[in-house]
Enzyme design. Structure first.
Site, PDB file in Angstrom:
ATOM      1  N   HIS A  65       0.878  -1.178   0.000  1.00 53.55           N
ATOM      2  CA  HIS A  65       0.000   0.000   0.000  1.00 53.55           C
ATOM      3  C   HIS A  65       0.909   1.221   0.000  1.00 53.55           C
ATOM      4  O   HIS A  65       1.501   1.542   1.035  1.00 53.55           O
ATOM      5  CB  HIS A  65      -0.886   0.020   1.254  1.00 53.55           C
ATOM      6  CG  HIS A  65      -1.746  -1.200   1.411  1.00 53.55           C
ATOM      7  ND1 HIS A  65      -3.072  -1.235   1.033  1.00 53.55           N
ATOM      8  CD2 HIS A  65      -1.463  -2.428   1.913  1.00 53.55           C
ATOM      9  CE1 HIS A  65      -3.568  -2.436   1.300  1.00 53.55           C
ATOM     10  NE2 HIS A  65      -2.608  -3.182   1.829  1.00 53.55           N
ATOM     11  N   PHE A  66       1.050   1.867  -1.153  1.00 50.65           N
ATOM     12  CA  PHE A  66       1.950   3.021  -1.247  1.00 50.65           C
ATOM     13  C   PHE A  66       1.214   4.360  -1.112  1.00 50.65           C
ATOM     14  O   PHE A  66       1.798   5.415  -1.268  1.00 50.65           O
ATOM     15  CB  PHE A  66       2.769   2.947  -2.543  1.00 50.65           C
ATOM     16  CG  PHE A  66       3.923   1.964  -2.498  1.00 50.65           C
ATOM     17  CD1 PHE A  66       4.245   1.269  -1.337  1.00 50.65           C
ATOM     18  CD2 PHE A  66       4.693   1.731  -3.634  1.00 50.65           C
ATOM     19  CE1 PHE A  66       5.311   0.366  -1.300  1.00 50.65           C
ATOM     20  CE2 PHE A  66       5.764   0.836  -3.609  1.00 50.65           C
ATOM     21  CZ  PHE A  66       6.074   0.152  -2.439  1.00 50.65           C
ATOM     22  N   ARG A  67      -0.114   4.299  -0.851  1.00 49.76           N
ATOM     23  CA  ARG A  67      -0.899   5.434  -0.344  1.00 49.76           C
ATOM     24  C   ARG A  67      -1.160   6.577  -1.321  1.00 49.76           C
ATOM     25  O   ARG A  67      -1.693   7.611  -0.922  1.00 49.76           O
ATOM     26  CB  ARG A  67      -0.232   6.019   0.916  1.00 49.76           C
ATOM     27  CG  ARG A  67       0.019   5.033   2.042  1.00 49.76           C
ATOM     28  CD  ARG A  67      -1.243   4.388   2.516  1.00 49.76           C
ATOM     29  NE  ARG A  67      -1.086   3.631   3.751  1.00 49.76           N
ATOM     30  CZ  ARG A  67      -1.919   2.711   4.166  1.00 49.76           C
ATOM     31  NH1 ARG A  67      -2.984   2.397   3.448  1.00 49.76           N
ATOM     32  NH2 ARG A  67      -1.726   2.079   5.306  1.00 49.76           N
ATOM     33  N   HIS A 181      -8.605 -10.308   1.071  1.00 51.89           N
ATOM     34  CA  HIS A 181      -8.343 -10.106   2.496  1.00 51.89           C
ATOM     35  C   HIS A 181      -9.499 -10.785   3.226  1.00 51.89           C
ATOM     36  O   HIS A 181     -10.649 -10.404   3.036  1.00 51.89           O
ATOM     37  CB  HIS A 181      -8.314  -8.600   2.804  1.00 51.89           C
ATOM     38  CG  HIS A 181      -8.121  -8.280   4.253  1.00 51.89           C
ATOM     39  ND1 HIS A 181      -7.178  -7.375   4.680  1.00 51.89           N
ATOM     40  CD2 HIS A 181      -8.745  -8.724   5.380  1.00 51.89           C
ATOM     41  CE1 HIS A 181      -7.235  -7.287   6.011  1.00 51.89           C
ATOM     42  NE2 HIS A 181      -8.180  -8.099   6.453  1.00 51.89           N
ATOM     43  N   HIS A 239      -2.032 -12.609   3.220  1.00 47.01           N
ATOM     44  CA  HIS A 239      -1.592 -12.527   4.624  1.00 47.01           C
ATOM     45  C   HIS A 239      -2.297 -13.481   5.605  1.00 47.01           C
ATOM     46  O   HIS A 239      -3.016 -13.057   6.506  1.00 47.01           O
ATOM     47  CB  HIS A 239      -1.662 -11.094   5.148  1.00 47.01           C
ATOM     48  CG  HIS A 239      -2.896 -10.297   4.825  1.00 47.01           C
ATOM     49  ND1 HIS A 239      -4.169 -10.795   4.950  1.00 47.01           N
ATOM     50  CD2 HIS A 239      -3.035  -9.019   4.399  1.00 47.01           C
ATOM     51  CE1 HIS A 239      -5.028  -9.854   4.610  1.00 47.01           C
ATOM     52  NE2 HIS A 239      -4.374  -8.769   4.269  1.00 47.01           N
ATOM     53  N   ASP A 313       2.824  -6.669   2.716  1.00 48.69           N
ATOM     54  CA  ASP A 313       1.636  -5.889   3.084  1.00 48.69           C
ATOM     55  C   ASP A 313       2.081  -4.538   3.658  1.00 48.69           C
ATOM     56  O   ASP A 313       1.505  -4.017   4.619  1.00 48.69           O
ATOM     57  CB  ASP A 313       0.738  -6.636   4.080  1.00 48.69           C
ATOM     58  CG  ASP A 313      -0.626  -5.963   4.275  1.00 48.69           C
ATOM     59  OD1 ASP A 313      -1.004  -5.137   3.426  1.00 48.69           O
ATOM     60  OD2 ASP A 313      -1.300  -6.255   5.277  1.00 48.69           O
ATOM     61  N   HIS A 317       1.597   4.315   8.106  1.00 53.49           N
ATOM     62  CA  HIS A 317       0.805   5.405   8.685  1.00 53.49           C
ATOM     63  C   HIS A 317       1.793   6.319   9.395  1.00 53.49           C
ATOM     64  O   HIS A 317       2.902   5.898   9.736  1.00 53.49           O
ATOM     65  CB  HIS A 317      -0.199   4.868   9.702  1.00 53.49           C
ATOM     66  CG  HIS A 317      -1.195   3.925   9.129  1.00 53.49           C
ATOM     67  ND1 HIS A 317      -2.288   4.328   8.393  1.00 53.49           N
ATOM     68  CD2 HIS A 317      -1.263   2.563   9.153  1.00 53.49           C
ATOM     69  CE1 HIS A 317      -2.983   3.278   8.005  1.00 53.49           C
ATOM     70  NE2 HIS A 317      -2.379   2.195   8.447  1.00 53.49           N
TER      71      HIS A 317
END
Length: 448
Positions: A65-67, A181, A239, A313, A317
């Site tokens: 997740h590179f946001r 997920h 995961h 994963d 944050h």
């Protein structure tokens, strides 16, 4: 223009279950020759002496997740792909829960455009499924996109796919690889209420694995597998975090023939519930880090072939967000820079062979996603290569963390192994903690 040529000499090459001494000749973007000894044909060949070092294929991380777009205070494709390169990850597959979400072809193409401009590593993206975007899902070109991501629990925005009829329709209608997920929302909500009634917002983080419980994971995973078997869909479960779930998977057939596959992440192989006391919300992930016994069973399933790949994963944050009380601290943490060193640490501890690390982090993601000409050290393949010194210790500190969020759950950990060089599509892009000013990243392609 003459193609650049690089000759890597005196390497210990790790590929397809073997470690052997040899040289690797790179011409342009590709591996031209692998042999026990190769001589430079001209003076302008760039020679890299890999004496005492291991050469691994570049790692393919199938879940990050590179946001970007929309959450760029946490991370960007530019910052995190750079951290990935320093960690020996040369290709990544990024998730759709950005803002806006990647649930239309238009938004998907916008992401590809950002990556084409700013990514330091090879890239692809997952397309996101929702309860109401089947029409868009069916437009996705499977040769151009890594796959379809479905949140069957713990989603952001409107990405929770919780309508059984819609789910069955998606599974029946697409031949994209479906990654999921799996955590059952009903179970989690009931567990959460119990703890929230007792503690309010400041629930001790040690109860995170009780809230996002083994049962929540198993219930959701087993349902997804049942649906995949019923519809014939190609399913990949992200995961795994419990020992119980490992019983759902098989090692009876080769990976290329499997219709149902599984991944485990670095944090579920490294941490256990005993670490919550020291690490607190820094190791709050969904699904949760669980018991020591779960970790042992995940290792067993990884090594016996029931679990197929290791991923990160990676989900950063800000430190300020993570420092909140339980209910306000988001789940997820940054891992791409430290995943391979952590696995090599497990090699030093006798937990896994270096050949198996390469199989699970390089070869198998390439097979599973049918990534074209990557994940192996082979003549004719893209020269995505990582040089590793297995005896060059370093400690993770604030000063050497490259994530935009500036922290790592591994801070204070000393790793014995160091990534000294990363080659991407034939270009040396990283050497001895310095990035080269080379734009070499490419969009991943798939042989489907």
């Amino acid at each position: 223009m003459k193609e650049k040529t690089t000759l890597i000499k005196n390497a210990k090459i790790v590929n397809e279950g073997k470690v052997f001494s040899g040289d690797i000749l790179i011409e342009g973007e590709y591996i031209k020759q692998i042999d026990s000894s190769i001589s430079a044909k001209s003076a302008d060949v760039n020679i890299v002496d890999a004496e005492g070092k291991y050469v691994l294929p570049g790692v393919i991380d199938d879940q990050v997740h590179f946001r970007e777009p929309g959450l760029t205070e946490k991370a960007t494709i530019a910052t995190e792909s750079k951290a990935a390169i320093a960690g020996g990850i040369t290709s990544f597959i990024e998730m759709p829960n950005t803002n806006p979400q990647t649930t239309t072809i238009e938004k998907l193409e916008e992401k590809f455009a950002i990556a084409a401009e700013t990514s330091s590593a090879n890239y692809s993206f997952m397309f996101g499924g929702t309860n109401d975007n089947l029409e868009e899902v069916l437009k996705v070109d499977k040769t151009n996109v890594a796959g379809l991501k479905l949140f069957l629990g713990s989603s952001t925005g409107n990405m929770l796919v919780d309508n059984p009829e819609v789910l069955e329709k998606i599974f029946s209608s697409t031949d994209l690889l479906i990654s999921v997920h799996c955590e059952d929302e009903g179970t989690i909500k009931a567990n959460f209420k119990k703890y929230h009634d007792e503690y309010g917002d400041d629930i001790p983080v040690k109860f995170h694995p009780e809230i996002r419980s083994e049962e929540a994971c198993y219930l959701s995973s087993s349902k997804a597998i049942e649906l995949a078997k019923k519809t014939g869909a190609r399913l990949h479960i992200f995961h795994l975090s419990t020992g119980k779930e490992t019983s759902l998977f098989s090692n009876k057939i080769p990976l290329k023939d499997k219709k149902i596959t599984a991944e485990v992440c670095v944090h579920h192989l490294w941490f256990s519930d005993e670490d919550y006391e020291k690490k607190g919300t820094l190791i709050k992930w969904n699904p949760a880090v669980k018991k020591k016994s779960d970790r042992e069973q995940l290792w067993k399933a990884l090594l016996d072939g029931r679990i197929d790949v290791i991923a990160t994963d990676h989900a950063p944050h800000t430190k300020e967000e993570k420092d909140n009380v339980y209910t306000k601290a988001p789940s997820g943490g940054p891992l791409v820079q430290h995943a391979l060193p952590a696995l090599l640490e497990m090699y030093h501890r006798g937990k896994i062979s270096i050949e198996k690390v390469v199989e699970k982090m390089c070869h198998n993601p390439a097979i599973l996603f049918q990534v074209e000409k990557r994940g192996y050290i082979k003549e004719g393949y893209f020269a995505d290569l990582v040089l590793v010194d297995l005896n060059n210790p370093w400690t993770v500190t604030k000063d050497n963390i490259l994530y935009k969020c500036g922290w790592s759950p591994f801070e204070g950990t000393t790793f014995k192994s160091r990534i000294t060089h990363t080659f991407l599509n034939g270009s040396l892009v990283y050497q001895n903690a310095e990035f080269k000013d080379v734009k070499a990243a490419k969009r991943l392609t798939f042989t489907r």
